[in-house]
Design a protein around this motif. Structure first.
Motif, mmCIF file in Angstrom:
data_model
loop_
_atom_site.group_PDB
_atom_site.id
_atom_site.type_symbol
_atom_site.label_atom_id
_atom_site.label_comp_id
_atom_site.label_asym_id
_atom_site.label_seq_id
_atom_site.Cartn_x
_atom_site.Cartn_y
_atom_site.Cartn_z
ATOM 1 N N PRO A 244 -1.420 -0.272 -0.314
ATOM 2 C CA PRO A 244 -1.842 -1.348 0.600
ATOM 3 C C PRO A 244 -0.674 -2.241 1.006
ATOM 4 O O PRO A 244 0.427 -2.169 0.449
ATOM 5 N N LEU A 245 -0.941 -3.102 1.984
ATOM 6 C CA LEU A 245 0.016 -4.137 2.342
ATOM 7 C C LEU A 245 0.232 -5.066 1.145
ATOM 8 O O LEU A 245 -0.625 -5.144 0.260
ATOM 9 N N PRO A 246 1.365 -5.761 1.097
ATOM 10 C CA PRO A 246 1.588 -6.700 -0.017
ATOM 11 C C PRO A 246 0.440 -7.699 -0.136
ATOM 12 O O PRO A 246 -0.072 -8.198 0.871
ATOM 13 N N ALA A 247 0.058 -8.004 -1.357
ATOM 14 C CA ALA A 247 -1.065 -8.908 -1.582
ATOM 15 C C ALA A 247 -0.686 -10.368 -1.343
ATOM 16 O O ALA A 247 -1.538 -11.184 -1.010
ATOM 17 N N HIS A 248 0.598 -10.692 -1.500
ATOM 18 C CA HIS A 248 1.034 -12.082 -1.321
ATOM 19 C C HIS A 248 1.377 -12.332 0.143
ATOM 20 O O HIS A 248 1.583 -11.405 0.927
ATOM 21 N N ASN B 23 -10.180 -0.259 8.641
ATOM 22 C CA ASN B 23 -9.915 1.169 8.849
ATOM 23 C C ASN B 23 -9.452 1.896 7.587
ATOM 24 O O ASN B 23 -9.170 3.093 7.639
ATOM 25 N N LYS B 24 -9.392 1.137 6.466
ATOM 26 C CA LYS B 24 -8.926 1.703 5.192
ATOM 27 C C LYS B 24 -7.533 2.329 5.341
ATOM 28 O O LYS B 24 -7.259 3.441 4.904
ATOM 29 N N PHE B 25 -6.637 1.583 6.016
ATOM 30 C CA PHE B 25 -5.276 2.031 6.255
ATOM 31 C C PHE B 25 -4.363 1.686 5.087
ATOM 32 O O PHE B 25 -4.455 0.587 4.508
#
Length: 439
Positions: free
Chosen positions: A310-314, A348-350
């Motif tokens: 995933p993209l960074p959470a912060h 989109n669950k990307f």
């Protein structure tokens, strides 16, 4: 039915050999070195065989860096544009030779002389893509550093172009008069060293998209590049705006041509179009490139992050950037970008890379030769553009399908030349005489 403002217009093509980019696929075994002369030779000869109007060399005065290190995911290294074009002039007969040259860190006497020399030696095929720079990062190469205020860069550029034109006008082949200037930008007295070429002056190209850049082009340029090369309605709005500014500058409406930069993917069948376009995109946006592009927004090194995660959470780091990289952040709120990207990724669950691929899909054209010929003809005849400045996704062989398949399809529609018009670039483009040479 679409209103065809210019029903007899023909498509013009230029090829853009970029100096910095990640859209050229350098990892493919078929790609050539961007520093080897054979790469430039093969590409320009293919373009001339396809009756392209011009060969454009992008140039920068410093290699691209990221956090103080050379950025090795893009093109690294670039020869001087005028030096390379001078060698290519002797290997070609008709195609125009466009050098990207900077008005901030060059001097009028020297650059006007070198451009005029290329124009004379090539028989009237030279052009100058006028660019500006105001950042101290590039300026570190020069004694002046980053001295130029952002607000001054176009004013200096316009004075520079005016002074160069005076130099080009000052020798008619039999006698000349020195050119002098004394203002806050230039205090010079210049004696020309070469006469005018068959086309009078090098053709002037410009690529500013800001209101100031558009006004500069309307007053000073022959052709304007644009970033509006995917959506026809967007391109038409841009072209109409340029036409209005050109008229306001006291010139004929059609005095400045518009050439959107674009990518063209030609496939043999309709079934292969999507597959080939997807392959090109995935080769352009490698996992490492995806991490780099997201890292520009987050303001940090994400090379250790999982591109398939995933993209960074912060949230992104909010900090000033120095302009060496990070154009994705300039003038934008990185936290707002991150928030929108997270929304799209969740819906989109990307993964991170899938998100970058998704946001990068609107690049140019893809289709069969017949489909593309219809679409590009519509662009030009509706007034959305005068032609297209093509960035090949593969160098040096990326023009082969365009020249061998698309050009003949356009010619069948009467929408592409079957031979060069005249011998000079100005003639190829159908331009009027230089602004200072008109009665």
């Amino acid at each position: 039915m679409t209103d065809l403002r210019y029903p007899n217009a023909v498509v013009h093509f230029g090829v853009f050999f970029q100096g910095v980019n990640h859209s050229t696929i350098w990892s493919d075994p078929r790609s050539g070195s961007q520093m080897h002369h054979s790469t430039f030779t093969q590409l320009i000869r293919t373009a001339e065989r396809g009756l392209f109007d011009a060969f454009f060399l992008g140039e920068g005065l410093r290699l691209r860096e990221q956090r103080g290190r050379i950025h090795d995911l893009d093109v690294v290294g670039r020869p001087d544009a005028l030096t390379e074009l001078a060698t290519l002039a002797g290997l070609t007969d008709r195609i125009g030779l466009v050098a990207t040259q900077n008005t901030t860190y060059n001097d009028p006497a020297d650059l006007a002389r070198r451009l005029a020399s290329l124009d004379v030696l090539s028989g009237g095929r030279a052009a100058w893509n006028v660019v500006t720079t105001d950042n101290a990062w590039t300026g570190a190469n020069f004694r002046r550093g980053g001295y130029l205020d952002h607000a001054d860069r176009y004013e200096r550029a316009e004075r520079f172009v005016d002074l160069a034109r005076r130099v080009w006008d000052s020798w008619d082949g039999s006698e000349f008069a020195p050119v002098d200037s004394d203002d806050r930008f230039f205090d010079v007295e210049i004696a020309p060293t070469v006469p005018r070429s068959p086309q009078g002056h090098p053709v002037i190209f410009q690529a500013g998209d800001s209101p100031t850049g558009r006004d500069f082009a309307a007053r000073s340029a022959d052709v304007i590049f644009s970033a509006h090369g995917s959506d026809r309605h967007d391109a038409l709005a841009f072209a109409d705006d340029i036409r209005r500014r050109v008229v306001a500058a006291g010139r004929p409406e059609d005095d400045v041509l518009t050439f959107p930069g674009t990518q063209i993917v030609v496939a043999d069948t309709e079934g292969e179009v999507e597959e080939k376009a997807r392959w090109v995109l995935e080769q352009q946006v490698t996992p490492a490139t995806a991490l780099s592009l997201v890292g520009q927004v987050w303001g940090e090194d994400l090379s250790g992050h999982d591109p398939d995660g995933p993209l960074p959470a912060h949230d992104p780091v909010i900090a000033d950037i120095d302009g060496t990289r990070g154009a994705a952040r300039q003038g934008h709120d990185p936290r707002a970008i991150a928030q929108e990207w997270r929304r799209v990724a969740e819906e989109n669950k990307f993964s991170l890379r899938e998100l970058v691929l998704h946001t990068s899909t609107r690049r140019g054209f893809a289709g069969t030769a017949s489909q593309l010929a219809d679409e590009l003809t519509l662009w030009v005849r509706s007034g959305a553009s005068s032609g297209f400045n093509i960035t090949p996704f593969l160098v040096p062989g990326g023009l082969d399908d365009i020249v061998d398949q698309l050009v003949p399809a356009l010619q069948e529609r009467g929408a592409y030349p079957t031979a060069y018009v005249g011998t000079t670039l100005r003639e190829h483009l159908g331009l009027r005489p230089p602004l200072t040479r008109r009665r």
